[in-house]
Design an enzyme around this catalytic site. Structure first.
Site, PDB file in Angstrom:
ATOM      1  N   ASP A 130       0.903  -1.305  -0.008  1.00 31.61           N
ATOM      2  CA  ASP A 130       0.106   0.356  -0.277  1.00 31.61           C
ATOM      3  C   ASP A 130       0.741   1.093   0.554  1.00 31.61           C
ATOM      4  OD1 ASP A 130      -2.317   1.894  -0.473  1.00 31.61           O
ATOM      5  OD2 ASP A 130      -3.135   0.884   1.474  1.00 31.61           O
TER       6      ASP A 130
HETATM    7  C1  BGC Z   1      -4.675   3.931  -0.067  1.00 31.07           C
HETATM    8  C2  BGC Z   1      -4.930   2.318  -1.480  1.00 31.07           C
HETATM    9  C3  BGC Z   1      -4.765   3.024  -2.037  1.00 31.07           C
HETATM   10  C4  BGC Z   1      -3.588   3.627  -2.543  1.00 31.07           C
HETATM   11  C5  BGC Z   1      -3.307   4.717  -3.623  1.00 31.07           C
HETATM   12  C6  BGC Z   1      -3.774   4.487  -0.371  1.00 31.07           C
HETATM   13  O1  BGC Z   1      -3.116   5.516   0.428  1.00 31.07           O
HETATM   14  O2  BGC Z   1      -4.563   2.566   1.103  1.00 31.07           O
HETATM   15  O3  BGC Z   1      -6.531   2.196  -1.343  1.00 31.07           O
HETATM   16  O4  BGC Z   1      -4.446   1.764  -3.698  1.00 31.07           O
HETATM   17  O5  BGC Z   1      -3.336   4.672  -2.006  1.00 31.07           O
HETATM   18  O6  BGC Z   1      -4.332   5.838  -4.062  1.00 31.07           O
END
Ligand code: BGC
Length: 751
Positions: A227
């Site tokens: 993530d």
């Molecule tokens: C979120 C993800 C997301 C990623 C990219 C993160 O903060 O938890 O779900 O895909 O950002 O935006």
């Protein structure tokens, strides 16, 4: 792409560089070897593709916002999720995206989790099925999905650091189960690890999670990415199986990887595994990108409206106040009628090309009056707006109030602290109830809320965050063009403190203990016999359904065979409609603590008025099993299981029983401290003990002639450890050594 050849040609530095992004959304290129970059993008219920990164990293292209997972889960419709996935897949092809980030299949442990709107359910079976169908749809277009957030990411509070303390059975049965289904059934190209720690270990460097379970047990063959910002120790991450760090670490972690290899702390072989998986993704993605794929945004917007109609849940409909009669005077009250809250905040936020408002779309059906009623910028009653709304309501036959949670109440990044709606909206509904007796409330919210007006209003329509077509979809349901067919994918408790995670959410400091264990959602309310406001699986229709003829293919079943369950459903009302038929399995007697019942099947069927149809379910051994940590595997205990067919988790219409037997017995290891009762459970153990008692003249409660005495003795001695019977007889042979010999023999006989 000849990956072996490329791997042989890449320098160590190039390899390390491929293990992280070049910016927020791209992998790195290696121009020397013609390795292109690929782009990933949020998701999951529409495209949030950023184009002008340097200028405005948060500005996404105009796109279509489909209903969020909180809504689509209520469709209980695998085909719907696949259709949605296919549409998004085509959009990705057009935009040359390799992977769309999502869906998320984390379990809704608490109604307060700020990201619940992006997740499907409190039930792992439903969450897994919905996510798998979404992914199958996307990937049928040659575009990758990224199932997230793996795993146990069930809150936003301290999401980067919190450790979810969960026992293994709970993890397997509740929190990992949807991911397992997705990996096995839908084979996603990629997995995104979660921010949090699990039992102390960051997901981004959790070898047990990312390699032992995900790859070795479940057979995942794709790429794991972090993530955004989840990486703590990049080198440990490589060892654990984290292939790609996102976004870029500006080369800092790439250097650490190189250093670790040079120092012999990381083998190049381990690094190669990750690099290979990055290259495989890049290779696969080349086929999916196709800008000539049509993306008709208005057509997809119409699809979003259609899908939304299938997700909306009718919670209450007293006196058949719905569907509305176009000829009667209707008032729409509430800002959300004009400006619907149709999506959640954070990384899934879509820049919608067009948004349907109910106030605009209602013109397809009738003329309505309108009053704004409340503001959303702060939770404060605007007296003028309130007065105007009351006057508007007085002049109408029926009032539809559009209410729910404003953006500021729930979003990615933080959790709610309560389940209440804004006070100003509650007051509005209260005042309207005083002047009009036909009040219907349409709700826009991403997670359960308390409904203090539940008994006062005649109708409640749960529209959740239903995408940019939601205004039209709500009108379609209100006026009966669409017969509502959604059912709740989560329990609405009467109050927050009824929820099983209440005491331990969001935890203390950086620790959150999942002390409710497997008793999440309806599993808890069932067990504790707590009446929810609206139960899991509940939803009304403008028609009625009857269930009959439940038939099981077996009354006795070998656990390695499948059970076929058939039931007939009839539309007994006067309009066509869809019913969601639910199958729950209940282990009648068990030596381990189990839920009262668990969802193991569901089907959505369309039935014309008066029509009957047979619904068929096939259950395999997993439907009866629980996870047994002692053997690190799923296990079935011999015995009776009820097969329950219901219209909701609290509306079981038909039940039948199957006796399931399994060859597999848990290994036993008795010692001198094992109690007699445990040993006596086994015929072999019981016989041996009887022999010992007889031979040594010890009193073990076996011989008493009086049945009541015999029984009492037996029950009382069952609690005794075996070593205690040394003093049951003065027979010199009865020593600890002698008993140890007996224990060894029992262990030998039983294993
Ligand atoms: C979120 C993800 C997301 C990623 C990219 C993160 O903060 O938890 O779900 O895909 O950002 O935006």
């Amino acid at each position: 792409m000849n990956i072996d050849k490329i791997l042989a040609e890449l320098t160590l530095e190039e390899k390390a560089s491929l293990c992280s992004g070049s910016d927020f959304w791209h992998t790195k290129t290696v121009e020397r070897l013609d390795i292109p970059a690929v782009m990933v993008s949020d998701g999951p219920h529409g495209l949030r593709k950023n184009v002008d990164l340097a200028e405005n990293p948060n500005q996404a292209i105009q796109a279509v916002c489909f209903p969020a997972a909180c809504a689509t889960a209520c469709s209980f419709d695998r085909k719907l999720l696949e259709t949605l996935g296919k549409a998004i897949g085509d959009e990705c092809r057009h935009e040359e995206l390799a992977v769309i980030l999502g869906p998320g299949c984390n379990i809704k442990r608490s109604p307060l989790c700020g990201r619940n709107f992006e997740y499907f359910s409190e039930d792992p079976f439903l969450a897994g099925q919905m996510a798998a169908s979404h992914i199958k749809g996307v990937q049928s277009k040659g575009v990758g999905s990224c199932i997230k957030h793996f795993a146990a990411n069930n809150q936003e509070t301290r999401r980067f650091s919190v450790s979810a303390e969960v026992d293994e059975r709970t993890l397997r049965e509740i929190y990992l189960a949807p991911f397992e289904t997705v990996i096995k059934e839908a084979k996603p190209w990629t997995v995104m690890c979660s921010y949090n720690r699990i039992n102390g270990v960051h997901s981004a460097q959790n070898k047990w999670l990312l390699t032992d379970v995900l790859r070795d047990e479940w057979g995942f063959g794709g790429l794991v990415m972090s993530d955004w910002g989840a990486v703590d120790d990049r080198v440990e991450g490589i060892k654990a199986g984290l292939d790609l760090e996102m976004p870029s670490s500006l080369g800092k972690n790439d250097k650490l990887i190189v250093e670790a290899v040079n120092k012999g702390e990381l083998s190049e072989k381990e690094l190669d595994k990750c690099v290979r998986r990055v290259l495989e993704l890049i290779d696969k993605a080349a086929e999916g990108a196709d800008p000539s794929t049509e993306w008709d945004k208005l057509k997809d917007h119409q699809l979003a409206r259609k899908l939304a109609g299938e997700c909306i849940v009718l919670l209450k409909n007293d006196d058949a106040v719905l569907p509305l009669d176009s000829r009667r005077k209707t008032a729409f009250i509430g800002l959300f009628a004009k400006e619907p809250r149709y999506q959640g905040g954070g990384s899934s936020h879509i820049n919608s090309l067009t948004v349907d408002s109910a106030l605009e779309c209602v013109k397809e059906y009738a003329e309505v009056s309108y009053a704004q009623g409340y503001i959303t910028s702060e939770d404060k009653t605007d007296e003028a707006l309130l007065k105007e709304a009351v006057e508007t309501a007085k002049a109408a036959d029926t009032v539809v109030v559009f209410a729910g949670l404003p953006d500021s109440f729930e979003s990615e990044g933080y959790d709610r602290t309560h389940m209440r709606m804004p006070e100003c909206q509650l007051r509005l509904i209260d005042e309207l109830c005083k002047v009009n007796e036909n009040i219907i409330v349409v709700l826009h919210n991403g997670a359960p809320i308390e409904l203090p007006f539940n008994d006062k209003v005649k109708g409640i329509v749960e529209a959740y965050l239903c995408g940019d077509g939601s205004g039209g979809a709500v009108c379609d349901v209100l006026y009966g063009k669409v017969n509502p067919s959604g059912k709740l994918a989560e329990t609405f408790p009467k109050k927050l403190s009824d929820n099983p995670s209440y005491i331990n959410f969001p935890g203390e400091g950086d620790t959150v203990k999942y002390q409710e264990g497997i008793f999440v959602g309806y599993r808890y309310y069932d067990k504790k016999e707590i009446e929810p406001l609206y139960p899991f699986g509940y939803g009304l229709s403008y028609t009625t359904f009857e269930y009959s003829d439940l038939r099981l293919s077996h009354t006795e079943l070998d656990a390695d065979k499948t059970l076929k369950v058939e039931v007939t459903v009839t539309n007994t009302g006067s309009v066509d409609g869809k019913e969601i038929v639910q199958l729950y399995v209940s282990d009648r007697e068990s030596s381990v603590i189990r839920p009262v019942k668990e969802l193991k099947g569901f089907e959505k069927v369309f039935l014309k008025a008066g029509e009957s149809r047979k619904v068929v379910f096939i259950l395999d051994s997993r439907a009866f099993a629980y996870y047994e940590p002692a053997v690190k595997d799923w296990h079935i205990e011999y015995g009776a299981f009820d097969i329950m067919i219901g219209a909701s988790s609290r509306d079981i219409r038909l039940t039948d029983t199957v006796y399931v037997s399994s060859e597999k017995r848990l290994p036993v290891h008795f010692t001198l401290n094992s109690n007699l009762g445990d040993i006596r459970q086994f015929p072999e153990g019981r016989q041996l003990l009887e022999d010992v008692f007889r031979a040594t003249n010890a009193t073990g409660g076996f011989d008493d002639e009086d049945e009541a005495m015999r029984r009492m003795n037996e029950v009382m001695t069952n609690e005794l450890p075996l070593r205690a019977i040394v003093s049951f007889s003065d027979d010199e042979r009865l020593t600890r050594d002698y008993l140890q010999g007996i224990v060894d023999k029992i262990n030998e006989l039983l294993n």
